[in-house]
Scaffold this active site. Structure first.
Site, PDB file in Angstrom:
ATOM      1  N   CYS A  61       0.829  -1.213   0.000  1.00 35.21           N
ATOM      2  CA  CYS A  61       0.000   0.000   0.000  1.00 35.21           C
ATOM      3  C   CYS A  61       0.859   1.256   0.000  1.00 35.21           C
ATOM      4  O   CYS A  61       1.695   1.462   0.882  1.00 35.21           O
ATOM      5  CB  CYS A  61      -0.919   0.000   1.221  1.00 35.21           C
ATOM      6  SG  CYS A  61      -1.897   1.498   1.383  1.00 35.21           S
ATOM      7  N   ARG A  98       0.001   4.763   3.036  1.00 38.72           N
ATOM      8  CA  ARG A  98       0.055   4.491   4.473  1.00 38.72           C
ATOM      9  C   ARG A  98       0.352   5.679   5.371  1.00 38.72           C
ATOM     10  O   ARG A  98       0.400   5.527   6.592  1.00 38.72           O
ATOM     11  CB  ARG A  98       1.089   3.388   4.744  1.00 38.72           C
ATOM     12  CG  ARG A  98       0.605   2.041   4.320  1.00 38.72           C
ATOM     13  CD  ARG A  98       1.681   0.995   4.554  1.00 38.72           C
ATOM     14  NE  ARG A  98       2.540   0.794   3.402  1.00 38.72           N
ATOM     15  CZ  ARG A  98       3.682   0.111   3.427  1.00 38.72           C
ATOM     16  NH1 ARG A  98       4.127  -0.383   4.572  1.00 38.72           N
ATOM     17  NH2 ARG A  98       4.389  -0.054   2.329  1.00 38.72           N
ATOM     18  N   TRP A 115      -9.153   5.756   0.302  1.00 39.83           N
ATOM     19  CA  TRP A 115      -9.729   6.404  -0.875  1.00 39.83           C
ATOM     20  C   TRP A 115      -8.942   5.939  -2.089  1.00 39.83           C
ATOM     21  O   TRP A 115      -7.880   5.333  -1.957  1.00 39.83           O
ATOM     22  CB  TRP A 115      -9.721   7.923  -0.752  1.00 39.83           C
ATOM     23  CG  TRP A 115      -8.397   8.503  -0.354  1.00 39.83           C
ATOM     24  CD1 TRP A 115      -7.267   8.598  -1.126  1.00 39.83           C
ATOM     25  CD2 TRP A 115      -8.051   9.061   0.926  1.00 39.83           C
ATOM     26  NE1 TRP A 115      -6.240   9.179  -0.412  1.00 39.83           N
ATOM     27  CE2 TRP A 115      -6.691   9.477   0.847  1.00 39.83           C
ATOM     28  CE3 TRP A 115      -8.760   9.268   2.130  1.00 39.83           C
ATOM     29  CZ2 TRP A 115      -6.042  10.080   1.922  1.00 39.83           C
ATOM     30  CZ3 TRP A 115      -8.094   9.866   3.185  1.00 39.83           C
ATOM     31  CH2 TRP A 115      -6.754  10.267   3.073  1.00 39.83           C
ATOM     32  N   GLU A 130      -5.591   3.501 -10.189  1.00 42.03           N
ATOM     33  CA  GLU A 130      -6.223   2.197  -9.947  1.00 42.03           C
ATOM     34  C   GLU A 130      -7.419   2.029 -10.880  1.00 42.03           C
ATOM     35  O   GLU A 130      -7.697   0.932 -11.370  1.00 42.03           O
ATOM     36  CB  GLU A 130      -6.712   2.086  -8.497  1.00 42.03           C
ATOM     37  CG  GLU A 130      -5.618   2.213  -7.457  1.00 42.03           C
ATOM     38  CD  GLU A 130      -6.186   2.018  -6.061  1.00 42.03           C
ATOM     39  OE1 GLU A 130      -6.490   3.036  -5.400  1.00 42.03           O
ATOM     40  OE2 GLU A 130      -6.358   0.851  -5.646  1.00 42.03           O
TER      41      GLU A 130
END
Ligand code: ARG
Length: 377
Positions: free
Chosen positions: A72, A75, A244, A249
């Site tokens: 991720c 973070r 969010w 993506e």
């Protein structure tokens, strides 16, 4: 010595529990003396084979699991994750209702809030509840017999839910799938998501009408629902969480991948690009325009979204902050580097420690099979 007094599964729980309780008290001095807490936990594990986290332990465990998510990029805000404690819930109806409520609170009219809802954990006598969907909101994928519509990624799952009795959606490219929830000691059951729990954004290009008629859209909140939250030897199999979106993506992967919506050829045609050879870079140019459209559309509707340049910078800030606290940040380069313009972002130009830590969000092979609909009757 003490370990010899426990059955081997309980011994594993105790080993993991000790490590977590020490971490929790080290990072939260106001929690007091870890030895008092460890004595209580030890007794509980001895008697029941597991133990119950305090509300503070649950909150910190869920947040640290985010901090430890090597894939991720987002973070930096790990310590502000909102934790909804629904560990009392084991039944499918209640869980489905709380998933909808999670989405309403996380969506927050477009000002998206990173949120997790934690349902009942596994115990030595019974597995906890599970959510079969990969994410709380996903679009159905229909095969050749239903007109090849929707998100191909979710075809297996869509067929599985139909076998469970879901009649199917209206047949648009963006039919929201129902939730499939399996309560304790129960079969999986499906639940339509209430429309007011699902915010969507119509995707238009900032300059002109190239593709308004295609009816492109995407949902505002990505909420992963089939990863287990593991904290100190306790496994929460149903613990949906969201952040969010980062624009790429949707604009690069969900809408662009050839095994997803595969929109680059359509976009190139609408933009009037020369697609006769790869060397005109029509795919690259289409990717950029599609990504501009995604960011523009979320901004237009006041829905939180980040771009890959901003998020890359934030990730490096996160690394600095963590290092100042004396912690190393694990990261997986192949997931952290954005799928477009990688080398134009600072996260590209370095390497990362790949060590995995606990607490963590983990995906079981069964969860992957469920998301394919394989075991749905
Ligand atoms: N990549 C996934 C999707 O497009 C979502 C993964 C989680 N993303 C996030 N921004 N928290 O749906």
């Amino acid at each position: 010595m003490e370990i010899l007094q426990l059955r081997s599964t309980a011994a594993h729980v105790w080993t993991a529990a000790k490590e977590f309780i020490r971490l929790h008290h080290r990072e939260n001095p106001e929690a007091g003396d870890p030895y008092d807490r460890l004595a209580v936990v030890w007794k509980e594990i001895e008697e029941t084979g597991t133990y119950r986290h305090t509300p503070q332990e649950l909150v910190h465990g869920a947040r640290v699991a985010w901090r430890n998510s090597n894939r991720c990029i987002g973070r930096l805000y790990w310590n502000s994750l909102r934790v909804r404690d629904h560990r009392d819930l084991t039944g499918a109806d209640d869980i489905a209702a709380q998933c909808a409520e999670h989405l309403r609170e996380a969506t927050n009219d477009g000002r998206v809030r990173p949120t997790i809802t934690v349902f009942a954990p596994d115990t030595p006598d019974r597995p906890g509840p599970v959510i079969w969907n990969e994410q709380l909101i996903r679009y159905a994928g229909y095969g050749p017999e239903h007109g090849m519509q929707g998100d191909p990624r979710n075809r297996g799952f869509t067929e599985g839910v139909r076998r469970l009795g879901w009649p199917g959606g209206p047949g648009t490219p963006f039919d929201v799938l129902p939730l499939v929830v399996q309560g304790c000691d129960d079969k999986p059951r499906w639940f339509e998501l209430p429309p007011d729990a699902v915010l969507e954004v119509p995707i238009e290009h900032p300059e002109g009408d190239h593709w308004r008629d295609l009816g492109l859209r995407w949902h505002a909140v990505p909420a992963i629902s089939n990863m287990c939250l593991e904290i100190g030897g306790v496994r929460y199999s149903a613990a949906p969480f969201n952040g969010w979106y980062m624009g790429t993506e949707i604009g690069a992967r969900n809408l662009g991948d050839t095994d997803r919506y595969n929109l680059l050829p359509t976009v190139a045609r609408r933009l009037g690009l020369d697609t006769s050879s790869d060397r005109t870079l029509w795919k690259d140019r289409s990717l950029v325009e599609l990504n501009r459209a995604v960011l523009h559309s979320f901004d237009r509707d006041g829905v939180t979204i980040t771009d890959h340049h901003t998020e890359s910078r934030r990730f490096l800030t996160h690394l600095d902050r963590e290092e100042q606290k004396g912690r190393t940040v694990g990261a997986d380069w192949s997931w952290i580097v954005p799928p477009i313009s990688g080398s134009a972002t600072p996260v590209f130009h370095r390497t990362y420690d790949t060590t995995e830590s606990s607490p963590a969000y983990v995906q079981s092979p069964e969860a992957q099979a469920r998301a394919q609909g394989t075991d749905l009757v």
